[in-house]
Design a protein around this motif. Structure first.
Motif, PDB file in Angstrom:
ATOM      1  N   GLY A 116       0.789  -1.122  -0.033  1.00  0.00           N
ATOM      2  CA  GLY A 116      -0.190  -0.060  -0.150  1.00  0.00           C
ATOM      3  C   GLY A 116       0.584   1.541  -0.156  1.00  0.00           C
ATOM      4  O   GLY A 116       0.513   2.612   0.354  1.00  0.00           O
ATOM      5  N   GLU A 117       2.334   1.279  -0.318  1.00  0.00           N
ATOM      6  CA  GLU A 117       3.347   2.347  -0.713  1.00  0.00           C
ATOM      7  C   GLU A 117       3.125   2.893  -1.931  1.00  0.00           C
ATOM      8  O   GLU A 117       3.743   3.645  -2.261  1.00  0.00           O
ATOM      9  CB  GLU A 117       4.472   1.942  -0.062  1.00  0.00           C
ATOM     10  CG  GLU A 117       4.025   1.369   1.550  1.00  0.00           C
ATOM     11  CD  GLU A 117       6.121   1.100   1.544  1.00  0.00           C
ATOM     12  OE1 GLU A 117       5.867   0.614   2.816  1.00  0.00           O
ATOM     13  OE2 GLU A 117       6.542   0.160   1.554  1.00  0.00           O
ATOM     14  N   GLY A 118       1.787   2.871  -2.504  1.00  0.00           N
ATOM     15  CA  GLY A 118       2.162   3.581  -4.070  1.00  0.00           C
ATOM     16  C   GLY A 118       0.754   4.439  -3.928  1.00  0.00           C
ATOM     17  O   GLY A 118       0.733   4.938  -2.441  1.00  0.00           O
ATOM     18  N   ASN A 119       0.383   5.226  -5.340  1.00  0.00           N
ATOM     19  CA  ASN A 119      -0.416   6.067  -4.485  1.00  0.00           C
ATOM     20  C   ASN A 119      -1.997   5.276  -5.833  1.00  0.00           C
ATOM     21  O   ASN A 119      -3.124   6.105  -5.937  1.00  0.00           O
ATOM     22  CB  ASN A 119       0.123   6.914  -5.771  1.00  0.00           C
ATOM     23  CG  ASN A 119       1.268   7.968  -5.187  1.00  0.00           C
ATOM     24  OD1 ASN A 119       1.244   8.148  -3.788  1.00  0.00           O
ATOM     25  ND2 ASN A 119       2.765   7.636  -5.872  1.00  0.00           N
ATOM     26  N   THR A 120      -1.694   4.341  -6.718  1.00  0.00           N
ATOM     27  CA  THR A 120      -2.873   4.570  -7.757  1.00  0.00           C
ATOM     28  C   THR A 120      -3.621   2.879  -7.472  1.00  0.00           C
ATOM     29  O   THR A 120      -2.866   2.012  -6.630  1.00  0.00           O
ATOM     30  CB  THR A 120      -2.471   4.510  -9.074  1.00  0.00           C
ATOM     31  OG1 THR A 120      -0.973   3.219  -9.658  1.00  0.00           O
ATOM     32  CG2 THR A 120      -2.244   5.538  -9.098  1.00  0.00           C
ATOM     33  N   ALA A 121      -5.041   2.080  -7.438  1.00  0.00           N
ATOM     34  CA  ALA A 121      -5.064   1.567  -8.245  1.00  0.00           C
ATOM     35  C   ALA A 121      -4.628   0.645  -8.300  1.00  0.00           C
ATOM     36  O   ALA A 121      -4.538  -0.803  -8.046  1.00  0.00           O
ATOM     37  CB  ALA A 121      -6.335   1.741  -9.057  1.00  0.00           C
ATOM     38  N   ASP A 139      -1.394   0.608  -8.800  1.00  0.00           N
ATOM     39  CA  ASP A 139      -0.065  -0.366  -7.290  1.00  0.00           C
ATOM     40  C   ASP A 139      -0.877  -1.002  -6.973  1.00  0.00           C
ATOM     41  O   ASP A 139       0.384  -1.896  -6.333  1.00  0.00           O
ATOM     42  CB  ASP A 139       0.250   1.454  -6.463  1.00  0.00           C
ATOM     43  CG  ASP A 139       0.838   2.195  -7.512  1.00  0.00           C
ATOM     44  OD1 ASP A 139       2.063   1.927  -8.266  1.00  0.00           O
ATOM     45  OD2 ASP A 139       1.200   3.249  -7.675  1.00  0.00           O
ATOM     46  N   CYS A 140      -1.885  -1.227  -6.301  1.00  0.00           N
ATOM     47  CA  CYS A 140      -1.878  -2.066  -5.628  1.00  0.00           C
ATOM     48  C   CYS A 140      -2.732  -2.903  -6.369  1.00  0.00           C
ATOM     49  O   CYS A 140      -2.502  -4.520  -5.817  1.00  0.00           O
ATOM     50  CB  CYS A 140      -3.086  -1.798  -4.684  1.00  0.00           C
ATOM     51  SG  CYS A 140      -3.487  -0.183  -3.243  1.00  0.00           S
ATOM     52  N   THR A 141      -3.350  -3.121  -7.913  1.00  0.00           N
ATOM     53  CA  THR A 141      -3.573  -4.371  -7.808  1.00  0.00           C
ATOM     54  C   THR A 141      -1.780  -5.364  -8.205  1.00  0.00           C
ATOM     55  O   THR A 141      -1.906  -6.284  -8.031  1.00  0.00           O
ATOM     56  CB  THR A 141      -3.691  -4.025  -9.885  1.00  0.00           C
ATOM     57  OG1 THR A 141      -5.334  -3.373  -9.603  1.00  0.00           O
ATOM     58  CG2 THR A 141      -3.995  -5.798 -10.300  1.00  0.00           C
ATOM     59  N   ARG A 142      -1.045  -4.486  -8.252  1.00  0.00           N
ATOM     60  CA  ARG A 142       0.790  -5.167  -8.344  1.00  0.00           C
ATOM     61  C   ARG A 142       1.306  -5.176  -7.149  1.00  0.00           C
ATOM     62  O   ARG A 142       1.593  -6.833  -6.772  1.00  0.00           O
ATOM     63  CB  ARG A 142       1.699  -3.918  -9.085  1.00  0.00           C
ATOM     64  CG  ARG A 142       2.061  -3.598 -10.351  1.00  0.00           C
ATOM     65  CD  ARG A 142       2.502  -2.856 -10.810  1.00  0.00           C
ATOM     66  NE  ARG A 142       2.768  -1.771 -10.514  1.00  0.00           N
ATOM     67  CZ  ARG A 142       2.058  -0.030 -10.892  1.00  0.00           C
ATOM     68  NH1 ARG A 142       1.642  -0.353 -12.406  1.00  0.00           N
ATOM     69  NH2 ARG A 142       2.369   0.454 -10.647  1.00  0.00           N
ATOM     70  N   ASP A 143       0.456  -5.169  -5.813  1.00  0.00           N
ATOM     71  CA  ASP A 143       1.009  -5.612  -4.483  1.00  0.00           C
ATOM     72  C   ASP A 143      -0.133  -6.939  -4.306  1.00  0.00           C
ATOM     73  O   ASP A 143       0.907  -7.831  -4.114  1.00  0.00           O
ATOM     74  CB  ASP A 143      -0.026  -4.338  -3.619  1.00  0.00           C
ATOM     75  CG  ASP A 143       1.243  -3.171  -3.262  1.00  0.00           C
ATOM     76  OD1 ASP A 143       2.605  -3.155  -3.637  1.00  0.00           O
ATOM     77  OD2 ASP A 143       1.021  -2.565  -2.748  1.00  0.00           O
ATOM     78  N   ALA A 144      -1.196  -6.937  -5.025  1.00  0.00           N
ATOM     79  CA  ALA A 144      -1.940  -8.101  -4.566  1.00  0.00           C
ATOM     80  C   ALA A 144      -1.117  -9.625  -5.461  1.00  0.00           C
ATOM     81  O   ALA A 144      -1.509 -10.486  -4.628  1.00  0.00           O
ATOM     82  CB  ALA A 144      -3.411  -7.535  -5.430  1.00  0.00           C
ATOM     83  N   LEU A 145      -0.686  -9.086  -6.340  1.00  0.00           N
ATOM     84  CA  LEU A 145       0.251 -10.469  -7.045  1.00  0.00           C
ATOM     85  C   LEU A 145       0.875 -11.436  -5.183  1.00  0.00           C
ATOM     86  O   LEU A 145       1.178 -12.784  -5.872  1.00  0.00           O
ATOM     87  CB  LEU A 145       0.658  -9.908  -8.071  1.00  0.00           C
ATOM     88  CG  LEU A 145       0.279  -9.337  -9.305  1.00  0.00           C
ATOM     89  CD1 LEU A 145       1.007  -8.788 -10.462  1.00  0.00           C
ATOM     90  CD2 LEU A 145      -0.439 -10.811  -9.823  1.00  0.00           C
ATOM     91  N   LEU A 146       1.464 -10.244  -4.936  1.00  0.00           N
ATOM     92  CA  LEU A 146       2.085 -11.188  -3.618  1.00  0.00           C
ATOM     93  C   LEU A 146       1.357 -11.952  -2.718  1.00  0.00           C
ATOM     94  O   LEU A 146       1.778 -12.887  -2.085  1.00  0.00           O
ATOM     95  CB  LEU A 146       3.100  -9.991  -3.029  1.00  0.00           C
ATOM     96  CG  LEU A 146       4.010  -9.154  -3.735  1.00  0.00           C
ATOM     97  CD1 LEU A 146       4.522  -8.337  -2.729  1.00  0.00           C
ATOM     98  CD2 LEU A 146       5.345 -10.269  -3.584  1.00  0.00           C
ATOM     99  N   MET A 147      -0.091 -11.738  -2.421  1.00  0.00           N
ATOM    100  CA  MET A 147      -0.328 -11.859  -1.429  1.00  0.00           C
ATOM    101  C   MET A 147      -0.799 -13.345  -1.154  1.00  0.00           C
ATOM    102  O   MET A 147      -1.245 -14.206  -0.395  1.00  0.00           O
ATOM    103  CB  MET A 147      -2.090 -10.867  -1.237  1.00  0.00           C
ATOM    104  CG  MET A 147      -2.186  -9.744  -1.480  1.00  0.00           C
ATOM    105  SD  MET A 147      -3.586  -8.995  -0.543  1.00  0.00           S
ATOM    106  CE  MET A 147      -2.975  -7.103  -0.433  1.00  0.00           C
ATOM    107  N   THR A 173      -4.862   3.327  -1.631  1.00  0.00           N
ATOM    108  CA  THR A 173      -4.162   2.799  -1.774  1.00  0.00           C
ATOM    109  C   THR A 173      -4.746   2.175  -0.101  1.00  0.00           C
ATOM    110  O   THR A 173      -5.153   0.595  -0.623  1.00  0.00           O
ATOM    111  CB  THR A 173      -2.908   2.984  -1.690  1.00  0.00           C
ATOM    112  OG1 THR A 173      -2.135   3.923  -0.826  1.00  0.00           O
ATOM    113  CG2 THR A 173      -3.014   3.377  -3.029  1.00  0.00           C
ATOM    114  N   MET A 174      -5.345   2.581   0.724  1.00  0.00           N
ATOM    115  CA  MET A 174      -6.034   2.139   2.217  1.00  0.00           C
ATOM    116  C   MET A 174      -6.762   0.839   2.143  1.00  0.00           C
ATOM    117  O   MET A 174      -7.600   0.082   2.085  1.00  0.00           O
ATOM    118  CB  MET A 174      -6.066   3.241   3.348  1.00  0.00           C
ATOM    119  CG  MET A 174      -4.497   3.045   3.298  1.00  0.00           C
ATOM    120  SD  MET A 174      -4.975   4.702   5.568  1.00  0.00           S
ATOM    121  CE  MET A 174      -4.693   5.857   4.091  1.00  0.00           C
ATOM    122  N   ALA A 175      -7.992   1.598   1.187  1.00  0.00           N
ATOM    123  CA  ALA A 175      -8.830   1.052   0.734  1.00  0.00           C
ATOM    124  C   ALA A 175      -9.182  -0.501  -0.114  1.00  0.00           C
ATOM    125  O   ALA A 175      -9.067  -1.741   0.512  1.00  0.00           O
ATOM    126  CB  ALA A 175     -10.112   1.732  -0.146  1.00  0.00           C
TER     127      ALA A 175
END
Length: 250
Positions: A11-16, A18-26, A45-47
């Motif tokens: 959640g350290e990016g700025n956009t949706a 960025d969150c989609t890329r983060d979700a690939l790790l989950m 990013t928080m939501a």
């Protein structure tokens, strides 16, 4: 089967996107630490980070840092203790509000960057931060460096602590992390990172920076999500751990 938690700062990016890329790790981790507006993070990013954590069945916690977006929380700020504690409180409360809207319980707090390091170097600061969390966020465990200052402060307050270890950092003979400025402090070879992660999970010996065998366990191992190869590393780490009889779960 042995189990170990794998945590990652997200959640350290700025956009949706960025969150989609983060979700690939989950799918390959069990816990995420979500930036909550201090060093990074915004409403989007928080939501979305919370939503993705729930969809992937992983624990979500707050990742407060110095309120310094320009330097990404990597520089110590000369704040009064009161102002610093107020900022940490506000950051955690902000993420709590987004979590409450989605009916997602937060589980922990992990400090970010320079604040993480400063708390480990300053016993009074560590105790003030743990007392704040104990008093105002009693249900949130402290995720902190094993064998170090924040862990001791949490135990002093009888507050739950999740002991964190690092697979890609060398340790000194006293079980403290080798300072990043020292040669060899960061482990770059993936096979060595995996071996250290397995040792930290199972209590098997591994070598210190000085070549001495160390032996201790941790509750959670940090995976750095800002590495360009983070998803590949996470996938391969999960596979290697499973082959060694170690399951990743919180």
């Amino acid at each position: 089967m042995t189990t170990v938690d794998i945590n990652c700062d997200l959640g350290e990016g700025n956009t949706a996107a960025d969150c989609t890329r983060d979700a690939l790790l989950m799918p390959f981790i069990s816990r995420c630490n979500i930036a909550c507006g201090g060093h990074a993070g915004n409403a989007t990013t928080m939501a979305l980070s919370l939503q993705h954590a729930r969809e992937n069945g992983i624990a979500a916690g707050a990742h407060p840092g110095y309120p310094d977006r320009e330097n990404f929380g990597r520089t110590s700020l000369a704040l009064t203790r009161g102002d610093l504690l107020a900022s940490v409180r506000e950051q955690i409360q902000t993420l709590q509000r987004f979590a409450a809207e989605q009916q997602i319980p937060l589980t922990h707090v992990k400090l970010h960057g320079a604040l993480y390091n400063d708390a480990e170097a300053n016993e009074d600061l560590a105790e003030d931060l743990v007392q704040l969390i104990t008093r105002e966020f009693p249900s949130l465990a402290v995720l902190a460096l094993a064998n170090a200052t924040m862990e001791r402060a949490a135990k002093k307050c009888r507050h739950p602590v999740i002991r964190e270890g690092f697979m890609d950092r060398r340790y000194l003979n006293d079980h403290q992390l080798s300072p990043r400025g020292r040669p060899g402090a960061v482990i770059h070879e993936f096979a060595l990172c995996v071996a250290q992660a397995q040792a930290l999970a199972t209590g098997q010996p591994f070598l210190s920076a000085e070549g001495k065998p160390l032996q201790f366990t941790v509750d959670s191992i940090c995976l750095h999500g800002d590495n360009p190869q983070a998803v590949t590393i996470a996938r391969e780490l999960q596979g290697a751990m499973l082959r060694a009889g170690i399951q990743i779960c919180r």
